[in-house]
Structure formats: C-alpha cells, structure tokens
Design a protein around this motif. Structure first.
Motif, PDB file in Angstrom:
ATOM      1  N   VAL A   1      35.690   7.840 126.635  1.00 51.09           N
ATOM      2  CA  VAL A   1      36.355   6.698 125.997  1.00 51.09           C
ATOM      3  C   VAL A   1      35.585   6.032 124.859  1.00 51.09           C
ATOM      4  O   VAL A   1      36.126   5.139 124.205  1.00 51.09           O
ATOM      5  CB  VAL A   1      36.734   5.610 127.046  1.00 51.09           C
ATOM      6  CG1 VAL A   1      37.631   6.195 128.123  1.00 51.09           C
ATOM      7  CG2 VAL A   1      35.494   4.976 127.665  1.00 51.09           C
ATOM      8  N   VAL A   2      34.355   6.446 124.616  1.00 51.90           N
ATOM      9  CA  VAL A   2      33.560   5.806 123.563  1.00 51.90           C
ATOM     10  C   VAL A   2      33.466   6.741 122.357  1.00 51.90           C
ATOM     11  O   VAL A   2      33.279   7.955 122.510  1.00 51.90           O
ATOM     12  CB  VAL A   2      32.148   5.446 124.078  1.00 51.90           C
ATOM     13  CG1 VAL A   2      31.275   4.884 122.951  1.00 51.90           C
ATOM     14  CG2 VAL A   2      32.246   4.436 125.220  1.00 51.90           C
ATOM     15  N   ALA A   3      33.628   6.175 121.181  1.00 52.06           N
ATOM     16  CA  ALA A   3      33.542   6.959 119.952  1.00 52.06           C
ATOM     17  C   ALA A   3      32.194   7.668 119.855  1.00 52.06           C
ATOM     18  O   ALA A   3      31.164   7.137 120.286  1.00 52.06           O
ATOM     19  CB  ALA A   3      33.735   6.046 118.745  1.00 52.06           C
ATOM     20  N   THR A   4      32.220   8.864 119.286  1.00 49.21           N
ATOM     21  CA  THR A   4      31.037   9.729 119.255  1.00 49.21           C
ATOM     22  C   THR A   4      29.803   9.020 118.712  1.00 49.21           C
ATOM     23  O   THR A   4      28.712   9.114 119.280  1.00 49.21           O
ATOM     24  CB  THR A   4      31.322  10.984 118.403  1.00 49.21           C
ATOM     25  OG1 THR A   4      32.467  11.647 118.922  1.00 49.21           O
ATOM     26  CG2 THR A   4      30.138  11.930 118.398  1.00 49.21           C
ATOM     27  N   GLU A   5      29.960   8.292 117.626  1.00 49.55           N
ATOM     28  CA  GLU A   5      28.798   7.657 116.986  1.00 49.55           C
ATOM     29  C   GLU A   5      28.232   6.496 117.797  1.00 49.55           C
ATOM     30  O   GLU A   5      27.144   6.016 117.512  1.00 49.55           O
ATOM     31  CB  GLU A   5      29.162   7.191 115.571  1.00 49.55           C
ATOM     32  CG  GLU A   5      30.187   6.066 115.494  1.00 49.55           C
ATOM     33  CD  GLU A   5      31.624   6.552 115.506  1.00 49.55           C
ATOM     34  OE1 GLU A   5      32.514   5.733 115.210  1.00 49.55           O
ATOM     35  OE2 GLU A   5      31.863   7.741 115.803  1.00 49.55           O
ATOM     36  N   ARG A   6      28.957   6.044 118.809  1.00 46.45           N
ATOM     37  CA  ARG A   6      28.472   4.920 119.624  1.00 46.45           C
ATOM     38  C   ARG A   6      27.988   5.352 121.004  1.00 46.45           C
ATOM     39  O   ARG A   6      27.528   4.524 121.777  1.00 46.45           O
ATOM     40  CB  ARG A   6      29.596   3.895 119.782  1.00 46.45           C
ATOM     41  CG  ARG A   6      30.000   3.246 118.476  1.00 46.45           C
ATOM     42  CD  ARG A   6      31.099   2.251 118.677  1.00 46.45           C
ATOM     43  NE  ARG A   6      31.498   1.672 117.402  1.00 46.45           N
ATOM     44  CZ  ARG A   6      32.629   1.029 117.194  1.00 46.45           C
ATOM     45  NH1 ARG A   6      33.488   0.878 118.181  1.00 46.45           N
ATOM     46  NH2 ARG A   6      32.922   0.540 116.014  1.00 46.45           N
TER      47      ARG A   6
ATOM     48  N   GLY B   1      36.626  -0.443 124.944  1.00 49.73           N
ATOM     49  CA  GLY B   1      35.694  -0.198 123.857  1.00 49.73           C
ATOM     50  C   GLY B   1      34.274  -0.032 124.366  1.00 49.73           C
ATOM     51  O   GLY B   1      33.982  -0.240 125.543  1.00 49.73           O
ATOM     52  N   ALA B   2      33.383   0.347 123.450  1.00 46.19           N
ATOM     53  CA  ALA B   2      31.988   0.596 123.809  1.00 46.19           C
ATOM     54  C   ALA B   2      31.331  -0.641 124.417  1.00 46.19           C
ATOM     55  O   ALA B   2      30.567  -0.536 125.377  1.00 46.19           O
ATOM     56  CB  ALA B   2      31.213   1.052 122.573  1.00 46.19           C
ATOM     57  N   LEU B   3      31.636  -1.818 123.882  1.00 48.34           N
ATOM     58  CA  LEU B   3      30.996  -3.036 124.381  1.00 48.34           C
ATOM     59  C   LEU B   3      31.394  -3.309 125.830  1.00 48.34           C
ATOM     60  O   LEU B   3      30.553  -3.633 126.666  1.00 48.34           O
ATOM     61  CB  LEU B   3      31.361  -4.231 123.497  1.00 48.34           C
ATOM     62  CG  LEU B   3      30.764  -5.576 123.923  1.00 48.34           C
ATOM     63  CD1 LEU B   3      29.239  -5.511 123.930  1.00 48.34           C
ATOM     64  CD2 LEU B   3      31.254  -6.688 123.007  1.00 48.34           C
ATOM     65  N   ARG B   4      32.669  -3.154 126.139  1.00 52.60           N
ATOM     66  CA  ARG B   4      33.116  -3.411 127.512  1.00 52.60           C
ATOM     67  C   ARG B   4      32.541  -2.390 128.480  1.00 52.60           C
ATOM     68  O   ARG B   4      32.127  -2.734 129.592  1.00 52.60           O
ATOM     69  CB  ARG B   4      34.641  -3.438 127.569  1.00 52.60           C
ATOM     70  CG  ARG B   4      35.165  -4.753 127.047  1.00 52.60           C
ATOM     71  CD  ARG B   4      36.664  -4.772 126.814  1.00 52.60           C
ATOM     72  NE  ARG B   4      37.471  -4.147 127.845  1.00 52.60           N
ATOM     73  CZ  ARG B   4      38.556  -4.693 128.376  1.00 52.60           C
ATOM     74  NH1 ARG B   4      38.934  -5.902 128.015  1.00 52.60           N
ATOM     75  NH2 ARG B   4      39.265  -4.043 129.263  1.00 52.60           N
ATOM     76  N   VAL B   5      32.512  -1.122 128.079  1.00 49.02           N
ATOM     77  CA  VAL B   5      31.911  -0.091 128.927  1.00 49.02           C
ATOM     78  C   VAL B   5      30.426  -0.397 129.139  1.00 49.02           C
ATOM     79  O   VAL B   5      29.907  -0.284 130.254  1.00 49.02           O
ATOM     80  CB  VAL B   5      32.102   1.308 128.305  1.00 49.02           C
ATOM     81  CG1 VAL B   5      31.258   2.349 129.034  1.00 49.02           C
ATOM     82  CG2 VAL B   5      33.572   1.708 128.344  1.00 49.02           C
TER      83      VAL B   5
END
Length: 196
Positions: A128-133, A8-12
């Motif tokens: 791997v991260v959603a576009t909005e994030r 997820g974005a936080l881990r990346v």
C-alpha cells in the motif's frame, strides 16, 4: 477497508511505530525495566528471573517463526492485531496477578507479541505504500522499539514498587496501539501498490 483508498505512508508508519513500540519497548523489555521491584516482591533469585526472561525470548522466537506462515494464511492485518492483543493480554495478566506463576504466564504471552507484529509490515508497506516511500516507512516502523522504551522507562521509574501499575499502563498503551493498527491496516492487500 473495502471500497476505500489504501492508507498512506504516514498512517501505516504511525500504526507500525505504535504496535512495534508497545510489543518490543513494553511487552518484551518492560520486564527488564521492572525487574528490581519484581524481584523484591516475589523474592526471586537470579536464576528464576533469568529463566523468566529466557521464556519470553523463546516465545518471541517461536512467534517470529510462525509469523510468515500466519501472514500467508490470515493476512498481515490479522497477524498484527493478534500480536497486539497478545501484548495487551500478557501485560494485563502480569499487572493483575498476585503470583509468580501468573507473572511468568503474562511475560510469556506478552513476549509472543513482538514476533507477530513486526514481520507483517514488510507486506503491508509493499502492498500500500508508494515505492519511493517504502524504505523511509519501514525505517520509521523499525524505530518503534526506541519510542516504546522512551515511554516505558519513565513509567517504570515513577511506578517504583507499584510495578503492577506500570504493566497496566503498558497494557492500556498496547490496546490503543492495537486499535489504531486495526483501523489503519487494510483487510486485504491492495491489488497494486500506489505509484504516488
């Protein structure tokens, strides 16, 4: 990480902040933080000290130029991990050496890390991260340098004349950050970025 969901974005973001923090805030800027005590130990003049700093900068530029090619061939995860290993190895050498030449080599090796660890994250985030994030994630990763300096500066002050101990502490941080990035980052790019 085959067969597992992408990070997820936080881990990346935490992986990026960590490796960027050690590569820039410690491996590149640590030399400047420790400079007064390094100068006293080796009795180096301003010209020699400046040349060492310039060597580190040239290593950074060369690694940055090579990063795009390496990412295409090896993938982002490998390039980030290699950069983290270079940071760790260079700072270990700088901390363990008893000679000015060893210091120069350590600073040179460590200097390459910053050029290697940051560029691959644009690919990782896109994969791997959603576009909005994505924008927030890249902004957080970019802030890693500041976090690295915030940690490195008091270590340098506390170490004082025992500046080699500071390099070794930085190397431990670099090894931990590299291990986390190796664990978090995907071995292969995701087929399509997540939508949520």
């Amino acid at each position: 990480m085959t067969g597992q969901s992408p990070p997820g974005a936080l881990r990346v973001a935490t992986a990026g902040i960590a490796v960027v923090g050690v590569a820039f805030g410690m491996a590149r800027y640590g030399y400047g933080l420790l400079l007064p005590d390094i100068r006293a130990t080796y009795a180096l003049g301003s010209g020699a000290l400046g040349l060492i700093a310039a060597t580190s900068y040239l290593a950074y530029i060369a690694a940055s130029a090579a990063a795009a090619l390496l990412v295409g061939r090896l993938g982002p995860r490998v390039v980030v991990v290699v950069g983290g290993v270079m940071a760790t190895a260079g700072m270990l050498l700088a901390g363990l050496t008893g000679s000015a030449l060893g210091l120069v080599l350590g600073v040179l090796v460590a200097g390459t890390s910053a050029g290697l660890v940051f560029p691959p994250f644009s690919d990782v985030v896109a994969d791997v991260v959603a576009t909005e994030r994505r924008s927030r994630t890249l902004a957080a990763i970019s802030s890693g340098t500041g976090y690295g300096v915030v940690v490195a500066a008091p270590v340098a002050v506390i170490a004082g004349r025992e500046w080699r101990a500071a390099w070794l502490a930085f190397a431990v941080c670099a090894a931990a950050a590299t291990a986390w990035a190796a664990f978090v980052l995907p071995r292969r790019a995701a087929a399509a970025p997540p939508t949520t």
